[in-house]
Design an enzyme around this catalytic site. Structure first.
Site, PDB file in Angstrom:
ATOM      1  N   GLY A 145      19.210 121.319 133.087  1.00  0.00           N
ATOM      2  CA  GLY A 145      19.575 121.772 134.157  1.00  0.00           C
ATOM      3  C   GLY A 145      19.804 122.963 134.774  1.00  0.00           C
ATOM      4  N   VAL A 150      21.575 125.291 133.910  1.00  0.00           N
ATOM      5  CA  VAL A 150      21.979 126.366 132.932  1.00  0.00           C
ATOM      6  C   VAL A 150      20.662 126.305 131.764  1.00  0.00           C
ATOM      7  CG1 VAL A 150      23.263 127.094 131.034  1.00  0.00           C
ATOM      8  CG2 VAL A 150      24.734 126.453 133.132  1.00  0.00           C
ATOM      9  N   ASN A 210      36.291 131.695 135.129  1.00  0.00           N
ATOM     10  CA  ASN A 210      36.046 130.933 136.520  1.00  0.00           C
ATOM     11  C   ASN A 210      37.401 130.850 137.117  1.00  0.00           C
ATOM     12  OD1 ASN A 210      33.448 130.632 136.060  1.00  0.00           O
ATOM     13  ND2 ASN A 210      33.539 128.763 135.518  1.00  0.00           N
ATOM     14  N   CYS A 259      31.338 123.972 139.277  1.00  0.00           N
ATOM     15  CA  CYS A 259      32.161 124.437 138.009  1.00  0.00           C
ATOM     16  C   CYS A 259      33.735 124.897 138.471  1.00  0.00           C
ATOM     17  CB  CYS A 259      31.636 125.660 137.201  1.00  0.00           C
ATOM     18  SG  CYS A 259      29.917 124.982 136.761  1.00  0.00           S
ATOM     19  N   PHE A 285      25.884 125.028 148.564  1.00  0.00           N
ATOM     20  CA  PHE A 285      27.274 125.614 148.243  1.00  0.00           C
ATOM     21  C   PHE A 285      27.305 127.040 148.249  1.00  0.00           C
ATOM     22  CE2 PHE A 285      27.782 127.632 144.021  1.00  0.00           C
ATOM     23  CZ  PHE A 285      26.833 127.314 143.243  1.00  0.00           C
TER      24      PHE A 285
HETATM   25  P1  NAD Z   1      23.409 120.234 135.285  1.00  0.00           P
HETATM   26  O1  NAD Z   1      23.858 118.573 135.520  1.00  0.00           O
HETATM   27  O2  NAD Z   1      22.373 120.819 136.178  1.00  0.00           O
HETATM   28  O3  NAD Z   1      22.368 119.830 133.869  1.00  0.00           O
HETATM   29  C1  NAD Z   1      22.928 119.019 132.680  1.00  0.00           C
HETATM   30  C2  NAD Z   1      21.679 118.238 132.044  1.00  0.00           C
HETATM   31  O4  NAD Z   1      22.085 117.581 130.931  1.00  0.00           O
HETATM   32  C3  NAD Z   1      21.384 117.282 132.809  1.00  0.00           C
HETATM   33  O5  NAD Z   1      19.947 117.382 133.272  1.00  0.00           O
HETATM   34  C4  NAD Z   1      21.424 115.886 132.066  1.00  0.00           C
HETATM   35  O6  NAD Z   1      20.509 114.827 132.422  1.00  0.00           O
HETATM   36  C5  NAD Z   1      21.436 116.481 130.768  1.00  0.00           C
HETATM   37  N1  NAD Z   1      22.326 115.617 129.741  1.00  0.00           N
HETATM   38  C6  NAD Z   1      23.557 115.052 129.720  1.00  0.00           C
HETATM   39  N2  NAD Z   1      23.824 114.495 128.627  1.00  0.00           N
HETATM   40  C7  NAD Z   1      22.614 114.336 127.818  1.00  0.00           C
HETATM   41  C8  NAD Z   1      22.260 113.871 126.521  1.00  0.00           C
HETATM   42  N3  NAD Z   1      23.098 113.316 125.848  1.00  0.00           N
HETATM   43  N4  NAD Z   1      20.928 114.172 126.169  1.00  0.00           N
HETATM   44  C9  NAD Z   1      20.286 114.663 127.073  1.00  0.00           C
HETATM   45  N5  NAD Z   1      20.349 115.161 128.067  1.00  0.00           N
HETATM   46  C10 NAD Z   1      21.792 115.162 128.472  1.00  0.00           C
HETATM   47  O7  NAD Z   1      24.501 121.026 134.505  1.00  0.00           O
HETATM   48  P2  NAD Z   1      24.386 122.408 134.641  1.00  0.00           P
HETATM   49  O8  NAD Z   1      25.021 122.994 135.932  1.00  0.00           O
HETATM   50  O9  NAD Z   1      23.213 122.999 134.065  1.00  0.00           O
HETATM   51  O10 NAD Z   1      25.772 122.631 133.709  1.00  0.00           O
HETATM   52  C11 NAD Z   1      25.810 122.491 132.413  1.00  0.00           C
HETATM   53  C12 NAD Z   1      26.905 123.173 131.565  1.00  0.00           C
HETATM   54  O11 NAD Z   1      27.126 124.415 131.922  1.00  0.00           O
HETATM   55  C13 NAD Z   1      28.284 122.663 132.281  1.00  0.00           C
HETATM   56  O12 NAD Z   1      29.290 122.693 131.393  1.00  0.00           O
HETATM   57  C14 NAD Z   1      28.557 123.700 133.381  1.00  0.00           C
HETATM   58  O13 NAD Z   1      29.910 123.830 133.205  1.00  0.00           O
HETATM   59  C15 NAD Z   1      28.214 125.016 132.331  1.00  0.00           C
HETATM   60  N6  NAD Z   1      27.782 126.189 133.344  1.00  0.00           N
HETATM   61  C16 NAD Z   1      27.004 125.870 134.709  1.00  0.00           C
HETATM   62  C17 NAD Z   1      26.541 127.001 135.276  1.00  0.00           C
HETATM   63  C18 NAD Z   1      25.984 126.688 136.669  1.00  0.00           C
HETATM   64  O14 NAD Z   1      25.947 127.653 137.271  1.00  0.00           O
HETATM   65  N7  NAD Z   1      25.622 125.553 136.911  1.00  0.00           N
HETATM   66  C19 NAD Z   1      27.142 128.089 134.858  1.00  0.00           C
HETATM   67  C20 NAD Z   1      27.731 128.547 133.864  1.00  0.00           C
HETATM   68  C21 NAD Z   1      28.080 127.323 133.051  1.00  0.00           C
HETATM   69  C1  UGA Z   2      30.517 130.611 139.336  1.00  0.00           C
HETATM   70  C2  UGA Z   2      30.707 132.072 138.651  1.00  0.00           C
HETATM   71  O1  UGA Z   2      30.355 133.152 139.362  1.00  0.00           O
HETATM   72  C3  UGA Z   2      29.781 132.098 137.343  1.00  0.00           C
HETATM   73  O2  UGA Z   2      30.262 133.402 136.522  1.00  0.00           O
HETATM   74  C4  UGA Z   2      30.095 131.082 136.506  1.00  0.00           C
HETATM   75  O3  UGA Z   2      29.189 131.136 135.106  1.00  0.00           O
HETATM   76  C5  UGA Z   2      29.784 129.750 137.039  1.00  0.00           C
HETATM   77  O4  UGA Z   2      30.412 129.686 138.324  1.00  0.00           O
HETATM   78  C6  UGA Z   2      29.852 128.332 136.111  1.00  0.00           C
HETATM   79  O5  UGA Z   2      30.623 128.574 135.450  1.00  0.00           O
HETATM   80  O6  UGA Z   2      29.215 127.536 136.771  1.00  0.00           O
HETATM   81  P1  UGA Z   2      28.566 129.794 140.949  1.00  0.00           P
HETATM   82  O7  UGA Z   2      29.478 128.650 141.095  1.00  0.00           O
HETATM   83  O8  UGA Z   2      27.027 129.631 140.478  1.00  0.00           O
HETATM   84  O9  UGA Z   2      29.102 130.967 139.899  1.00  0.00           O
HETATM   85  O10 UGA Z   2      28.729 130.724 142.048  1.00  0.00           O
HETATM   86  P2  UGA Z   2      29.581 131.831 142.785  1.00  0.00           P
HETATM   87  O11 UGA Z   2      28.766 133.096 143.243  1.00  0.00           O
HETATM   88  O12 UGA Z   2      30.690 132.158 142.013  1.00  0.00           O
HETATM   89  O13 UGA Z   2      30.185 131.070 143.903  1.00  0.00           O
HETATM   90  C7  UGA Z   2      31.149 129.841 143.814  1.00  0.00           C
HETATM   91  C8  UGA Z   2      31.688 129.397 145.398  1.00  0.00           C
HETATM   92  O14 UGA Z   2      32.576 130.509 145.890  1.00  0.00           O
HETATM   93  C9  UGA Z   2      30.653 129.489 146.503  1.00  0.00           C
HETATM   94  O15 UGA Z   2      30.796 128.300 147.411  1.00  0.00           O
HETATM   95  C10 UGA Z   2      30.561 130.698 147.171  1.00  0.00           C
HETATM   96  O16 UGA Z   2      30.107 130.860 148.459  1.00  0.00           O
HETATM   97  C11 UGA Z   2      31.946 130.908 147.124  1.00  0.00           C
HETATM   98  N1  UGA Z   2      32.507 132.333 147.253  1.00  0.00           N
HETATM   99  C12 UGA Z   2      32.225 133.338 146.546  1.00  0.00           C
HETATM  100  C13 UGA Z   2      33.362 132.630 148.254  1.00  0.00           C
HETATM  101  O17 UGA Z   2      33.748 131.882 149.086  1.00  0.00           O
HETATM  102  N2  UGA Z   2      33.624 133.937 148.351  1.00  0.00           N
HETATM  103  C14 UGA Z   2      33.335 135.125 147.583  1.00  0.00           C
HETATM  104  O18 UGA Z   2      33.851 136.180 147.634  1.00  0.00           O
HETATM  105  C15 UGA Z   2      32.635 134.639 146.472  1.00  0.00           C
END
Ligand code: NAD
Ligand code: UGA
Length: 468
Positions: A12, A14, A225, A277, A339
């Protein structure tokens, strides 16, 4: 231990970018990103790099260099686990929809399934790395599952939470403020830590690699977060007060942020934070606090989410109030569905809630986003009506009044109001003066992101404050 193979479960937002960077920096290591979502894997393998499932500036260039050389996307999870010395878990951990902790706790079923698979498939000891965001003490649960299903093999679990933000993922991965790794204070824990550190050390300076115990690493991610979101809710909570007093929230934000002790980051007012998140991680933190009987602490953090909901509703109410509640046959243009800018992700975007509120008022809605597809927009709306609004006999005809455009000019052609909900550069660079001079309609502009510079004659609201 020499690392020849890395596996990442979860392709995904990440898993994809993180593993691409590791593959780019470690050309001698074979990195396999696996997922059970066949469609997603096919998109990662698409020869047309504009069709990758995740849009991130700089990502397609890295994929072009590494894919098929030492970076592979596929569905054969067992095979990837079997070969790997390090296995990253980057699966989604959404808020639980049922059972104990419903609406707050993280659903760890994906993590549990992966742990069980690793235990059953592995023929030798693995380093299992928590990349997903997880409640504190999850490593203990993972260990339990690994021990229960393994055939006398002992695996090591590290916590290595990811701090990248979408839209800047590649930059964040290369120039991380810190890489955090939590490990057990045992000799095998130390060995696993050294191995993971040796990967990051290829491009992250030593002083930016922070090592802690496992529980601190897990909790620091949730807390980071929560703190970031708290700043946004703090500034957003002041925007209605500005509306009533004539202060400008943009000016207040600037004035506060110039204090070095406070700093200007994450003080930008908005129609509410989105993304997959912040809300889920705070609710998870709230659940953990309640679990330990810390009601005051739980309430403190829950308020950050409540203010965010309030802010999204407030933005819709400003528009409804502006039209005295009469939106039937009014043409409302929504600019921005993602977003935030530079991502194709719309999870928890404020646009979804605001659009839902306006649909309920029978407005005609025109939408444009540079990256989010029409299918995704309709799916988001279908989900909010079915799952959140609990519309029992969901009727797609309510969407007949919605049009999705593929350019800004057509989207805003015949508008009574334009809502700017994502801060895309395209909206910032748009010639608003020219448009408002030419437009016969003289639409009101509701700028939720401080995009429009105010040298125009048009009526313009910034987060509720009527500026002109
Ligand atoms: P995502 O939904 O984009 O990706 C997750 C993937 O895992 C999906 O493609 C899903 O099909 C796959 N999956 C789930 N269960 C599975 C299994 N049993 N076997 C194989 N594949 C499986 O999610 P994401 O945004 O990449 O987030 C993943 C994790 O990282 C979350 O815990 C999130 O909180 C954390 N995180 C996300 C961000 C971000 O910016 N999106 C940043 C930091 C941390
Ligand atoms: C956020 C954190 O910034 C990351 O460090 C973290 O890894 C990630 O969540 C996660 O765990 O998923 P993200 O959600 O991708 O990252 O993006 P941000 O830049 O944090 O923005 C989040 C939301 O807040 C957006 O809708 C953005 O527009 C809003 N935002 C951000 C505001 O409304 N005001 C601000 O000053 C900053």
């Amino acid at each position: 231990m020499s690392i020849r193979n890395i596996c990442c479960i979860g392709a995904g937002y990440v898993g994809g970018p993180t593993m691409s960077v590791i593959a780019n920096e470690c050309p001698e290591i074979r990195v396999e990103v696996v997922d059970y979502d066949k469609k997603k894997i096919n998109s990662w393998n698409n020869l047309d790099l504009s069709k990758l499932p995740v849009y991130e500036p700089g990502l397609s260039e890295i994929i072009k260099k590494t894919r098929g050389k030492n970076l592979f996307f596929h569905e054969n999870i067992d095979e990837a686990i079997l070969k790997a010395q390090i296995i990253f878990l980057a699966v989604n951990t959404p808020t639980k929809l049922k059972g104990k902790g419903k609406g707050y706790a993280a659903d760890l079923s994906n993590i549990e399934k992966c742990s069980k698979k690793i235990a059953l498939v592995s023929k030798e000891s693995k380093i299992v790395v928590e990349k997903s965001t997880l409640p504190v003490k999850t490593a203990e649960k993972i260990k339990e599952v690994l021990e229960k299903y393994s055939n006398n093999i002992s695996h090591e679990v590290l916590s290595n939470p990811e701090f990248l933000a979408e839209g800047t993922a590649i930059k964040d991965l290369y120039k991380s403020d810190r890489v955090l790794i939590g490990s057990e204070n045992t000799s095998s824990g130390q060995r696993a830590l050294d191995v993971l550190m040796s990967i990051y050390k290829r491009w992250i300076p030593n002083k930016k690699i922070l090592t802690t115990n496992v529980w601190s690493a897990e909790l620091s991610k949730l807390a980071s977060n929560a703190m970031l979101a708290q700043r946004i809710s703090s500034i957003n909570s002041l925007s209605p007060l500005c509306e009533y007093t004539g202060a400008s929230i943009q000016e207040v934000s600037k004035a506060i942020g110039m204090d070095k002790r406070i700093g200007k980051e994450f003080l930008e007012p908005s129609p509410g934070f989105g993304g997959s998140c912040f809300k889920k991680d705070i609710l998870n933190l709230v659940y953990l606090c309640r679990n330990y009987g810390l009601e005051q602490v739980a309430e403190y953090w829950e308020q950050v989410v409540k203010i965010n909901e309030y802010q999204k509703n407030r933005f819709s109410e400003i528009i409804v109030r502006h039209f005295n509640g009469e939106l039937q046959n009014k043409n409302i243009s929504i600019l921005g569905w993602a977003f935030k800018k530079n991502t194709n992700d719309s999870r928890e975007s404020a646009s979804i809630n605001i659009c839902r509120d306006l649909i309920k008022k029978n407005a005609n809605i025109n939408i444009y986003d540079p990256l989010v597809s029409k299918d995704r927009i309709f799916l988001d709306l279908k989900n909010i009506f079915q799952e959140v609004e609990k519309v029992s006999n969901y009727n797609p005809t309510i969407f007949k009044k919605i049009n999705v455009f593929n350019n800004i000019d057509d989207c805003i052609k015949l508008s009574d109001a334009i809502l700017i909900l994502t801060e895309w550069d395209e909206f910032r660079n748009f010639n608003w003066s020219n448009y408002t001079k030419k437009s016969n309609q003289k639409p009101y502009i509701f700028d939720g992101r401080d995009v429009v510079k105010i040298n125009i004659t048009q009526n313009i609201y910034k987060l509720g404050n009527k500026i002109k």
